[in-house]
Design an enzyme around this catalytic site. Structure first.
Site, PDB file in Angstrom:
ATOM      1  N   GLY A  16       3.163  27.374   8.379  1.00 53.44           N
ATOM      2  CA  GLY A  16       1.711  27.488   8.425  1.00 53.44           C
ATOM      3  C   GLY A  16       1.106  26.137   8.773  1.00 53.44           C
ATOM      4  O   GLY A  16       1.750  25.287   9.392  1.00 53.44           O
ATOM      5  N   ARG A  17      -0.127  25.918   8.351  1.00 57.25           N
ATOM      6  CA  ARG A  17      -0.822  24.674   8.695  1.00 57.25           C
ATOM      7  C   ARG A  17      -0.056  23.440   8.221  1.00 57.25           C
ATOM      8  O   ARG A  17       0.105  22.468   8.953  1.00 57.25           O
ATOM      9  CB  ARG A  17      -2.230  24.677   8.088  1.00 57.25           C
ATOM     10  CG  ARG A  17      -3.194  25.661   8.737  1.00 57.25           C
ATOM     11  CD  ARG A  17      -4.561  25.589   8.072  1.00 57.25           C
ATOM     12  NE  ARG A  17      -5.519  26.497   8.692  1.00 57.25           N
ATOM     13  CZ  ARG A  17      -5.660  27.771   8.355  1.00 57.25           C
ATOM     14  NH1 ARG A  17      -4.900  28.271   7.390  1.00 57.25           N
ATOM     15  NH2 ARG A  17      -6.552  28.535   8.959  1.00 57.25           N
ATOM     16  N   ILE A  18       0.403  23.469   6.972  1.00 55.22           N
ATOM     17  CA  ILE A  18       1.093  22.301   6.412  1.00 55.22           C
ATOM     18  C   ILE A  18       2.445  22.097   7.086  1.00 55.22           C
ATOM     19  O   ILE A  18       2.793  20.988   7.500  1.00 55.22           O
ATOM     20  CB  ILE A  18       1.258  22.453   4.890  1.00 55.22           C
ATOM     21  CG1 ILE A  18      -0.117  22.500   4.217  1.00 55.22           C
ATOM     22  CG2 ILE A  18       2.096  21.307   4.323  1.00 55.22           C
ATOM     23  CD1 ILE A  18      -0.073  22.917   2.759  1.00 55.22           C
ATOM     24  N   GLY A  21       5.283  23.145  -2.362  1.00 53.05           N
ATOM     25  CA  GLY A  21       4.619  24.422  -2.128  1.00 53.05           C
ATOM     26  C   GLY A  21       4.225  25.089  -3.430  1.00 53.05           C
ATOM     27  O   GLY A  21       3.122  24.905  -3.945  1.00 53.05           O
ATOM     28  N   ARG A  22       5.157  25.865  -3.990  1.00 51.11           N
ATOM     29  CA  ARG A  22       4.936  26.538  -5.262  1.00 51.11           C
ATOM     30  C   ARG A  22       6.228  26.491  -6.067  1.00 51.11           C
ATOM     31  O   ARG A  22       7.318  26.706  -5.531  1.00 51.11           O
ATOM     32  CB  ARG A  22       4.506  28.003  -5.053  1.00 51.11           C
ATOM     33  CG  ARG A  22       3.052  28.169  -4.632  1.00 51.11           C
ATOM     34  CD  ARG A  22       2.109  27.803  -5.770  1.00 51.11           C
ATOM     35  NE  ARG A  22       0.707  27.972  -5.434  1.00 51.11           N
ATOM     36  CZ  ARG A  22      -0.070  27.014  -4.942  1.00 51.11           C
ATOM     37  NH1 ARG A  22       0.440  25.821  -4.692  1.00 51.11           N
ATOM     38  NH2 ARG A  22      -1.348  27.240  -4.697  1.00 51.11           N
ATOM     39  N   ALA A  35       0.126  16.794  -4.621  1.00 51.55           N
ATOM     40  CA  ALA A  35       0.228  16.842  -3.160  1.00 51.55           C
ATOM     41  C   ALA A  35      -1.121  16.698  -2.461  1.00 51.55           C
ATOM     42  O   ALA A  35      -1.210  16.134  -1.373  1.00 51.55           O
ATOM     43  CB  ALA A  35       0.909  18.130  -2.718  1.00 51.55           C
ATOM     44  N   GLU A  62       3.551  24.491 -15.572  1.00 54.92           N
ATOM     45  CA  GLU A  62       2.843  23.229 -15.356  1.00 54.92           C
ATOM     46  C   GLU A  62       1.800  23.025 -16.446  1.00 54.92           C
ATOM     47  O   GLU A  62       1.064  23.958 -16.768  1.00 54.92           O
ATOM     48  CB  GLU A  62       2.184  23.220 -13.975  1.00 54.92           C
ATOM     49  CG  GLU A  62       3.190  23.250 -12.837  1.00 54.92           C
ATOM     50  CD  GLU A  62       2.537  23.133 -11.461  1.00 54.92           C
ATOM     51  OE1 GLU A  62       1.310  22.889 -11.392  1.00 54.92           O
ATOM     52  OE2 GLU A  62       3.247  23.287 -10.458  1.00 54.92           O
ATOM     53  N   HIS A 111       2.117  17.793  -9.522  1.00 50.16           N
ATOM     54  CA  HIS A 111       1.234  18.575  -8.655  1.00 50.16           C
ATOM     55  C   HIS A 111       0.138  17.685  -8.055  1.00 50.16           C
ATOM     56  O   HIS A 111      -1.060  17.925  -8.237  1.00 50.16           O
ATOM     57  CB  HIS A 111       0.608  19.740  -9.431  1.00 50.16           C
ATOM     58  CG  HIS A 111       0.250  20.906  -8.546  1.00 50.16           C
ATOM     59  ND1 HIS A 111       0.423  22.212  -8.927  1.00 50.16           N
ATOM     60  CD2 HIS A 111      -0.277  20.959  -7.296  1.00 50.16           C
ATOM     61  CE1 HIS A 111       0.016  23.027  -7.959  1.00 50.16           C
ATOM     62  NE2 HIS A 111      -0.414  22.282  -6.957  1.00 50.16           N
TER      63      HIS A 111
END
Length: 311
Positions: free
Chosen positions: A148-150, A225-226, A276, A255, A274
């Site tokens: 995708g975009r990233i 990502g996740r 990013a 988290e 987290h």
């Protein structure tokens, strides 16, 4: 109209809502119990990363929009929300460049052992560098899972560094950067694998024991990502037994990462909480983009980045 906003939302987002004459309900944290306590009569909610389940959602009679402050929406159920008449939106363009930069920063860190060497130096262990040498990125193979975009920005920047780029994404048919390959080919050939996939039934905990057995022993895994993409138990075992070289993790199943986690005992994993998209500029963009979606929907207009459809 009333909008719930987290206390730590960038002021730019709050100002945007105030300029459009909305009343703000500022909550001290993003937990669903807190939002329910202070903002049950809200018309809109700007939601960070904490879970917002269906039982909680049902208790907001006036709610029309949940604007996610970010790209992922696995902490809310868009299908159920639509049945309740609630639009769910994301901010897909706000953080792509920032997350891509952080991904590369963590790749650089892994390749040169920067964080660990700095830590050992502070302890007076100047010889650590001689037994923990880094490696060049130039000429190495980066596997980008999720284009995708990233993922696209990461691939472009990695190629500029002289890296060979392999790409896996079942929804992409061609790319001007790198080479599209099947999943197993990417996993077995890459020197570094970076995950940028969405979380769904197919991808949840899909990177596990089998995948680590396919990776090179010299390869590293990066996940910004996740957390749900990885089987953490399998990863801990792979790192502890040096089945793979290293990992860099910015996201986790739970988290913040519990202090009891075995990850903290490993010296071949880079851990970040987290972060990013944690830059001033990115936080401002996400705040304004999520606020603008609230304004659009509560003004009777169509959302720009909705992930569900309300009849």
């Amino acid at each position: 109209m009333k909008v719930v906003v987290p206390k730590n939302l960038s002021q730019a987002g709050k100002d945007y809502l105030l300029t459009h004459h909305f009343d703000l309900i500022t909550v001290p944290d993003d937990r669903q119990e807190t939002i329910l306590k202070y903002g049950q009569d809200a018309n809109g909610i700007i939601l960070m990363t904490d879970p917002f389940d269906n039982e909680t959602l049902k208790q907001f009679p006036n709610l029309k929009i949940i604007a996610r402050h970010g790209v992922g929406f696995d902490n809310v159920d868009p299908t159920f929300a639509a049945k309740q008449g609630v639009v769910v939106t994301i901010t897909p363009t706000a953080n792509a460049a920032t997350v891509a930069e952080t991904t590369l920063a963590e790749i650089f860190d892994l390749s040169k052992n920067l964080t660990r060497v700095s830590h050992e130096m502070r302890l007076g262990n100047f010889a650590y560098k001689t037994t923990h040498m880094g490696f060049d990125l130039n000429g190495k193979t980066l596997g980008v899972m999720g284009y995708g975009r990233i993922g696209r920005i990461v691939a472009q920047k990695a190629e500029a560094l002289g890296m060979k780029v392999l790409i896996f994404d079942p929804f992409i048919k061609d790319s001007q950067v790198g080479k599209l390959v099947d999943r197993d080919s990417l996993i077995s050939q890459a020197d570094i694998i970076t995950l940028h996939l969405v979380v769904n039934e197919q991808t949840t905990h899909s990177f596990g024991k089998r995948e680590f057995s396919l990776m090179k022993k010299t390869a590293s895994l990066v996940n910004l990502g996740r957390g749900a993409l990885i089987d953490e138990t399998a990863l801990i075992k792979a790192l502890a037994e040096h089945q793979i070289r290293a990992a860099a993790l910015d996201v986790f199943d739970a988290e913040p990462l519990p202090l009891s986690s075995a990850f903290y005992q490993l010296d071949n994993v880079l851990l970040t909480p987290h972060i990013a998209s944690n830059t001033k500029e990115c936080m401002e963009r996400m705040a304004v983009d999520s606020a603008s979606e609230v304004v659009r929907v509560l003004s009777g207009k169509k959302a720009k980045w909705a992930v569900n459809q309300v009849e």
